[in-house]
Design a protein around this motif. Structure first.
Motif, PDB file in Angstrom:
ATOM      1  N   SER B  29       1.050  -1.272  -0.891  1.00 34.70           N
ATOM      2  CA  SER B  29      -0.430  -0.202  -0.158  1.00 34.70           C
ATOM      3  C   SER B  29       0.570   1.183  -0.372  1.00 34.70           C
ATOM      4  O   SER B  29       2.440   1.219   0.139  1.00 34.70           O
ATOM      5  CB  SER B  29      -0.782  -0.156   1.072  1.00 34.70           C
ATOM      6  OG  SER B  29      -0.018   0.424   2.480  1.00 34.70           O
ATOM      7  N   GLY B  32       1.914   2.402   3.813  1.00 28.91           N
ATOM      8  CA  GLY B  32       2.741   1.117   4.356  1.00 28.91           C
ATOM      9  C   GLY B  32       4.207   1.148   4.493  1.00 28.91           C
ATOM     10  O   GLY B  32       5.207   0.481   5.215  1.00 28.91           O
ATOM     11  N   THR B 243       0.292 -13.388   2.136  1.00 22.41           N
ATOM     12  CA  THR B 243       0.166 -13.278   3.346  1.00 22.41           C
ATOM     13  C   THR B 243      -1.430 -13.034   2.780  1.00 22.41           C
ATOM     14  O   THR B 243      -2.147 -13.181   3.711  1.00 22.41           O
ATOM     15  CB  THR B 243       0.623 -12.366   4.279  1.00 22.41           C
ATOM     16  OG1 THR B 243       1.976 -12.888   5.039  1.00 22.41           O
ATOM     17  CG2 THR B 243       0.064 -12.257   5.707  1.00 22.41           C
ATOM     18  N   ILE B 244      -1.320 -11.266   2.396  1.00 26.23           N
ATOM     19  CA  ILE B 244      -2.703 -11.331   2.313  1.00 26.23           C
ATOM     20  C   ILE B 244      -3.539 -12.246   0.885  1.00 26.23           C
ATOM     21  O   ILE B 244      -4.569 -11.937   1.609  1.00 26.23           O
ATOM     22  CB  ILE B 244      -1.885  -8.975   0.999  1.00 26.23           C
ATOM     23  CG1 ILE B 244      -1.658  -8.419   2.495  1.00 26.23           C
ATOM     24  CG2 ILE B 244      -3.713  -9.196  -0.009  1.00 26.23           C
ATOM     25  CD1 ILE B 244      -0.764  -7.501   1.387  1.00 26.23           C
ATOM     26  N   GLY B 247      -5.489 -13.953   3.005  1.00 28.89           N
ATOM     27  CA  GLY B 247      -6.638 -13.641   3.457  1.00 28.89           C
ATOM     28  C   GLY B 247      -6.114 -12.436   5.120  1.00 28.89           C
ATOM     29  O   GLY B 247      -6.938 -11.895   5.295  1.00 28.89           O
ATOM     30  N   GLY B 248      -5.311 -11.907   4.860  1.00 24.76           N
ATOM     31  CA  GLY B 248      -3.892 -11.987   6.480  1.00 24.76           C
ATOM     32  C   GLY B 248      -4.083 -10.550   5.432  1.00 24.76           C
ATOM     33  O   GLY B 248      -4.428  -9.511   4.708  1.00 24.76           O
ATOM     34  N   SER B 249      -3.771  -9.661   6.881  1.00 24.52           N
ATOM     35  CA  SER B 249      -3.815  -7.963   7.169  1.00 24.52           C
ATOM     36  C   SER B 249      -2.635  -7.414   6.691  1.00 24.52           C
ATOM     37  O   SER B 249      -1.674  -9.165   6.344  1.00 24.52           O
ATOM     38  CB  SER B 249      -4.304  -7.329   7.274  1.00 24.52           C
ATOM     39  OG  SER B 249      -3.285  -8.108   9.126  1.00 24.52           O
ATOM     40  N   GLU B 250      -2.997  -6.280   5.890  1.00 21.72           N
ATOM     41  CA  GLU B 250      -1.384  -5.500   6.155  1.00 21.72           C
ATOM     42  C   GLU B 250      -0.444  -5.627   6.550  1.00 21.72           C
ATOM     43  O   GLU B 250       0.643  -6.057   6.700  1.00 21.72           O
ATOM     44  CB  GLU B 250      -1.540  -4.021   5.034  1.00 21.72           C
ATOM     45  CG  GLU B 250       0.097  -3.748   4.598  1.00 21.72           C
ATOM     46  CD  GLU B 250      -0.030  -2.290   4.240  1.00 21.72           C
ATOM     47  OE1 GLU B 250      -1.517  -1.850   3.699  1.00 21.72           O
ATOM     48  OE2 GLU B 250       1.010  -1.808   3.458  1.00 21.72           O
ATOM     49  N   GLU B 251      -0.726  -5.515   7.919  1.00 22.24           N
ATOM     50  CA  GLU B 251       0.182  -5.742   9.546  1.00 22.24           C
ATOM     51  C   GLU B 251       0.085  -7.064   9.408  1.00 22.24           C
ATOM     52  O   GLU B 251       1.735  -7.643   9.707  1.00 22.24           O
ATOM     53  CB  GLU B 251      -0.620  -5.614  10.691  1.00 22.24           C
ATOM     54  CG  GLU B 251      -0.189  -4.570  11.548  1.00 22.24           C
ATOM     55  CD  GLU B 251      -0.955  -4.827  13.029  1.00 22.24           C
ATOM     56  OE1 GLU B 251      -2.121  -4.069  12.958  1.00 22.24           O
ATOM     57  OE2 GLU B 251      -0.433  -4.875  14.383  1.00 22.24           O
ATOM     58  N   LEU B 252      -0.460  -8.176   8.877  1.00 27.03           N
ATOM     59  CA  LEU B 252       0.111  -9.104   9.603  1.00 27.03           C
ATOM     60  C   LEU B 252       1.372  -9.515   8.347  1.00 27.03           C
ATOM     61  O   LEU B 252       2.886 -10.167   9.077  1.00 27.03           O
ATOM     62  CB  LEU B 252      -0.759 -10.212   8.923  1.00 27.03           C
ATOM     63  CG  LEU B 252      -0.479 -11.473   9.032  1.00 27.03           C
ATOM     64  CD1 LEU B 252       0.155 -11.942  10.833  1.00 27.03           C
ATOM     65  CD2 LEU B 252      -1.670 -12.984   9.216  1.00 27.03           C
ATOM     66  N   THR B 254       3.087  -7.406   6.779  1.00 23.01           N
ATOM     67  CA  THR B 254       4.497  -6.566   8.072  1.00 23.01           C
ATOM     68  C   THR B 254       4.840  -7.630   8.416  1.00 23.01           C
ATOM     69  O   THR B 254       6.238  -7.781   8.883  1.00 23.01           O
ATOM     70  CB  THR B 254       3.767  -5.049   7.892  1.00 23.01           C
ATOM     71  OG1 THR B 254       3.417  -4.775   6.673  1.00 23.01           O
ATOM     72  CG2 THR B 254       5.014  -5.077   7.626  1.00 23.01           C
TER      73      THR B 254
END
Lengths: 406, 275
Positions: B29, B32, B243-244, B247-252, B254
């Motif tokens: 993003s 990010g 990860t994304i 279904g993981g978040s951008e935080e995960l 990272t």
């Protein structure tokens, strides 16, 4: 200015760095630099070697079927009532287009380098077919990279390549057309550079490709010039050829460049109209930049990202153009103009019905412009159009546009 | 002394090797990227390599190509990338930042304005994949005026006489492309890298970092045994993308990239000295 336009002036490009004025060069990753230097050295030697030239000429005569005829399109010329239009019939070459002149030459280079594997990029599929053809003949492994969009719209050529034993690799990145096929071919080359010869299909790419493809294709112009003198006792007043990357155009134009009285028109793909932004006409509406190993005119945005192009013809659907064309535009020797999709389609039908010659959609752009040009000229004047390829491959595209199911 | 030179000097004094993560600016993003750069530094990055997205990244494998596409979808331009470096510099004035990309966005911006902007925002070095020594002169001149290093690539196909020519105009460090191929491809042969490294080291005293083909702690450790630093790109970008995609978040995403970088840091640091 006369001195500026001597044969020596035009023979002075590319310079040893591969530059045509500010254009051309070798803008590639370090991994390819040695391969390019090796190719350049080999070509420098072979291009002066009479045996190599003889081998090339023999293949052109007996395998390709050269010289190709110069045909006077009498019926259409009469109807227009302007300049007489002559067609340089590259469509009659083996495999149906000018592309084979170059693949014969590069295959000979591959043979001299002992490479067992060749790769090629293709748009309309004509260069892919011509590459697969020479690979079959020499027993070389052949991989052809083709945008997924083009694989769809040129299904006949895809099957032809497979019949010839080539592997066709659909490219799904970016705009899925010729530009992306070239990216993928470069990626393959960088990976298998030791075993692989990259047969570039147009006068673009890093030096020495624009030079050697030009040299191989110049047989078109040399023949046409001789044929005009033999047949008409004089040179033509104008030359017309379509320009995607620009190999058929440079092939016709190059031997005539020092002939001041011969005007030259390169016809780019106007798509939906140059004013709409949906086209493939970098010389008409682009700006200089760097792509695929050379500096040239490109269709790009203000941030230097390459724009998607549009043309009804897959072979012209490319955002760049050969660097020598960029130079010829800047020095004013060649005029670059455009013909839209609709004009090309109309020309496709007209020439098929009136001359019994079905042109490739790429070539139809040149014909569309030649009609306009002829109308403004007198019957004593002559135009030579490079009839660069035949239209069989485009039948499905044309039928779909006309709403006909086959 | 430039940030790059002092970075390598410090590492040398500490007997350590550089860990250099590569990320594409604006992937996954736009906002990010700068926080990710800081986290990479906290996790042990010595230098951050920031990729400039380009529509036609010819030397990239599929993983980084997709990173470029995502960044372009996020509307990231070269000016945006420089803006990110400026933001990064507000909280980090010591970690060198190297910008890596292709010639055309730089050409479009203009060499002089690009070099000036780089100096203003705190860029330390530039790698332009498709500007080999034969084509880089006028850009390098502009970069030299403002004290920014132009970092050259050397590849397994570069013959020895050419190595000597390249290092003569190089500064900062040398980037050795360890495999013939695109980013993220192939298997690294440490013995090959070691023997080639000897040739480069004979020609220059500049640090030599190795990239292409480093995937994990083991391959990074092996490279660190023979070079001055290891660049890791595709593995980080792939970790985030996977990860994304799952279904993981951008935080995960990272977090996972940071874990990978930490393990690479360990791989590099645990190399026994003298190997």
């Amino acid at each position: 200015m006369t001195e500026m336009r001597s044969p020596e002036f035009f023979a002075s490009v590319p310079d040893p760095q591969g530059r045509f004025g500010p254009y051309g060069g070798k803008f590639v990753a370090e991994t390819l630099m040695t391969a390019l230097a090796d190719l350049e050295a080999l070509y420098r030697d072979l291009s002066k070697d009479p045996d190599f030239q003889r081998e090339f000429d023999t293949d052109l005569a007996h395998y390709v079927g050269r010289p190709s005829p110069l045909y006077e399109a009498a019926r259409i010329s009469d109807e227009i009532g302007g300049a007489r239009i002559f067609l340089k019939r590259e469509d009659l070459n083996h495999t149906g287009a000018h592309k084979v002149n170059n693949t014969i030459g590069q295959a000979l280079l591959a043979k001299h380098m002992g490479k067992k594997r060749v790769i090629a990029e293709t748009g309309a599929g004509q260069h892919g077919v011509a590459s697969a053809t020479v690979a079959a003949r020499l027993g070389l492994e052949c991989h052809v990279f083709m945008g997924a969009e083009d694989v769809k719209r040129q299904a006949l050529n895809v099957y032809r390549m497979k019949l010839l034993g080539a592997e066709v690799v659909p490219v799904t990145s970016g705009s899925r057309t010729l530009k992306d096929a070239m990216n993928e071919a470069l990626r393959d080359w960088v990976t298998y550079v030791d075993s692989t010869f990259y047969i570039i299909g147009t006068v673009a790419g890093p030096h020495p490709y624009p030079m050697l493809v030009r040299d191989f294709q110049s047989v078109i112009g040399r023949e046409a010039r001789r044929q005009c003198l033999e047949r008409n006792g004089r040179l033509p007043d104008a030359l017309v050829a379509c320009v995607g990357g620009g190999s058929n155009a440079i092939g016709l134009f190059h031997p005539f460049l020092p002939d001041e009285g011969v005007a030259m028109y390169g016809v780019e793909a106007g798509g939906h109209g140059v004013e709409t932004g949906e086209h493939a006409a970098p010389l008409s509406a682009g700006t200089p930049g760097v792509l695929h190993g050379n500096r040239t005119y490109l269709m790009q945005d203000e941030n230097g990202q390459i724009l998607h192009t549009h043309s009804v013809s897959a072979g012209l659907d490319y955002p760049g153009v050969g660097p020598e064309h960029a130079w010829l535009k800047d020095i004013g020797r060649v005029q670059y103009v455009s013909a839209n999709d609709d004009e090309a389609l109309a020309a496709f039908h007209r020439w098929t019905r009136m001359e019994g010659i079905m042109p490739a959609l790429e070539t139809a752009h040149a014909l569309a412009y030649a009609e306009r040009l002829a109308a403004d000229m007198s019957p004593e004047q002559h135009i030579v159009v490079n009839l660069s390829g035949r239209g069989d491959k485009d039948i499905l595209t044309v039928a779909a546009i006309d709403g006909i199911e086959l | 002394m430039t940030r790059l030179t002092s970075c390598f000097e410090r590492l040398k004094n500490e007997g350590r090797k550089a860990v250099i993560p590569y990320i594409v600016a604006g992937d996954p993003s736009r906002f990010g990227t700068v926080p990710l750069m800081h986290r990479l530094v906290d996790a042990g990055a010595d230098i951050v390599e920031l990729g400039v997205p380009f529509s036609d990244p010819m030397s990239e494998g599929p993983v980084i190509q997709k990173g470029h596409e995502r960044a372009l979808d996020n509307g990231i331009s070269l000016r945006d990338v420089l803006g990110m470096v400026a933001d990064f510099r507000q909280h980090d004035s010591s970690t060198p930042v190297v910008v890596m990309g292709y010639a055309n966005p730089v050409e479009r911006m203009g060499y002089a304005s690009f070099a000036t902007a780089c100096a203003e925002v705190g860029v330390d070095g530039l790698i332009t994949v498709d500007l080999p020594p034969e084509e880089v002169d006028s850009l390098r001149d502009q970069l030299e005026l403002v004290g920014i290093d132009n970092i050259f690539l050397i590849s397994p196909t570069t013959p020895e006489p050419r190595i000597k020519t390249i290092v003569q105009s190089a500064s900062g460090f040398i980037y050795y492309v360890a495999v013939k191929g695109v980013t993220g491809a192939g298997h690294l042969d440490t013995a090959d890298v070691a023997s080639y490294m000897t040739k480069i080291k004979e020609a220059t005293t500049l640090p030599v970092c190795v990239g292409f083909g480093i995937k994990d702690a083991a391959s990074a450790g092996a490279v660190a045994g023979v070079a001055d630093g290891a660049v890791v790109g595709s593995a980080l970008i792939d970790t985030m993308a996977q990860t994304i995609a799952n279904g993981g978040s951008e935080e995960l995403a990272t977090d996972n990239a940071i874990s990978l970088l930490k393990s690479i840091r360990n791989g590099v640091d645990n190399v026994p000295t003298g190997v």
